[in-house]
Design a protein around this motif. Structure first.
Motif, PDB file in Angstrom:
ATOM      1  N   TYR A   1       0.804  -1.230   0.000  1.00  0.00           N
ATOM      2  CA  TYR A   1       0.000   0.000   0.000  1.00  0.00           C
ATOM      3  C   TYR A   1       0.833   1.275   0.000  1.00  0.00           C
ATOM      4  N   TYR A   2       2.101   1.173   0.378  1.00  0.00           N
ATOM      5  CA  TYR A   2       3.016   2.317   0.382  1.00  0.00           C
ATOM      6  C   TYR A   2       2.491   3.472   1.226  1.00  0.00           C
ATOM      7  N   SER A   3       1.892   3.105   2.335  1.00  0.00           N
ATOM      8  CA  SER A   3       1.463   4.093   3.321  1.00  0.00           C
ATOM      9  C   SER A   3       2.541   4.182   4.385  1.00  0.00           C
ATOM     10  N   SER A   4       2.460   5.186   5.215  1.00  0.00           N
ATOM     11  CA  SER A   4       3.460   5.376   6.268  1.00  0.00           C
ATOM     12  C   SER A   4       2.889   4.966   7.621  1.00  0.00           C
ATOM     13  N   ILE A   5       3.774   4.771   8.565  1.00  0.00           N
ATOM     14  CA  ILE A   5       3.345   4.528   9.939  1.00  0.00           C
ATOM     15  C   ILE A   5       2.501   5.703  10.406  1.00  0.00           C
ATOM     16  N   GLY A   6       2.943   6.907  10.087  1.00  0.00           N
ATOM     17  CA  GLY A   6       2.189   8.107  10.467  1.00  0.00           C
ATOM     18  C   GLY A   6       0.781   8.117   9.909  1.00  0.00           C
ATOM     19  N   SER A   7       0.613   7.625   8.680  1.00  0.00           N
ATOM     20  CA  SER A   7      -0.741   7.618   8.100  1.00  0.00           C
ATOM     21  C   SER A   7      -1.630   6.597   8.809  1.00  0.00           C
ATOM     22  N   HIS A   8      -1.040   5.498   9.279  1.00  0.00           N
ATOM     23  CA  HIS A   8      -1.828   4.518  10.039  1.00  0.00           C
ATOM     24  C   HIS A   8      -2.197   5.070  11.417  1.00  0.00           C
ATOM     25  N   ILE A   9      -1.281   5.763  12.058  1.00  0.00           N
ATOM     26  CA  ILE A   9      -1.590   6.397  13.344  1.00  0.00           C
ATOM     27  C   ILE A   9      -2.697   7.427  13.144  1.00  0.00           C
ATOM     28  N   ARG A  10      -2.559   8.267  12.130  1.00  0.00           N
ATOM     29  CA  ARG A  10      -3.572   9.290  11.855  1.00  0.00           C
ATOM     30  C   ARG A  10      -4.924   8.655  11.599  1.00  0.00           C
ATOM     31  N   HIS A  11      -4.950   7.599  10.816  1.00  0.00           N
ATOM     32  CA  HIS A  11      -6.207   6.923  10.483  1.00  0.00           C
ATOM     33  C   HIS A  11      -6.880   6.389  11.747  1.00  0.00           C
ATOM     34  N   ALA A  12      -6.113   5.752  12.619  1.00  0.00           N
ATOM     35  CA  ALA A  12      -6.684   5.225  13.864  1.00  0.00           C
ATOM     36  C   ALA A  12      -7.228   6.358  14.733  1.00  0.00           C
ATOM     37  N   LEU A  13      -6.504   7.460  14.807  1.00  0.00           N
ATOM     38  CA  LEU A  13      -6.949   8.599  15.617  1.00  0.00           C
ATOM     39  C   LEU A  13      -8.189   9.259  15.030  1.00  0.00           C
TER      40      LEU A  13
END
Length: 169
Positions: A36-48
């Motif tokens: 998916y070439y997403s970042s750790i930051g984008s996963h944290i943001r998504h969860a928040l």
């Protein structure tokens, strides 16, 4: 709302803070891991975002999980992510002792358009907590691919997964 529920959710959110404090900003924003070439930051943001939707919709009794802000600052700035986590944790603490024994309208897209389902505040927060854990598991795979080792007890595992079976799932 029961103190135990807030405590468990805030501990899980605290794991994201521990992660952020453990990794470099370059790792936080790295988008090179497929598929998916997403970042750790984008996963944290998504969860928040899910917690944010819940908090923002409580007063109107209209929680729309599709109305996420998707604040890219949280995706790219670890300190902004930590500030957002602390903000959410504070909001959750403010719910302790408040009567949450009523139904809320929660809207989400289940795959064929938006649907509104009735939840209690505790149940939708439990869903958001499990959703965060799911994204922590994805982050764990990303960290392994990037060759970054972190040790955060239980990070990315559903609490119901037996500890002896957590390796090699």
């Amino acid at each position: 709302m029961r103190r135990e529920i807030v405590s468990v959710i805030n501990k899980n959110l605290g794991n994201a803070i521990t992660l952020i404090d453990t990794i470099s900003e370059d790792i936080y924003v790295d988008g090179t891991v497929g598929p998916y070439y997403s970042s750790i930051g984008s996963h944290i943001r998504h969860a928040l975002d899910f917690f944010d939707c819940i908090i923002n919709g409580i007063q109107s009794n209209n929680i729309d999980l599709t109305a996420r802000k998707r604040d890219e600052v949280i995706s790219t700035n670890p300190e902004a992510a930590k500030s957002k986590i602390y903000e959410i944790q504070g909001q959750l603490v403010s719910f302790i002792g408040v009567n949450t024994d009523y139904l809320l309208h929660v809207t989400d897209n289940l795959g064929s358009g938006k649907e509104t389902i009735m939840y209690t505040l505790e149940s939708v927060l439990a869903q958001a907590n499990t959703h965060a854990t799911h994204h922590y598991a994805i982050i764990s795979y990303m960290l392994q691919t990037l060759g970054v080792e972190t040790v955060i007890e239980g990070f990315g595992y559903n609490p119901s997964t037996p500890v002896p079976k957590r390796e090699g799932i």
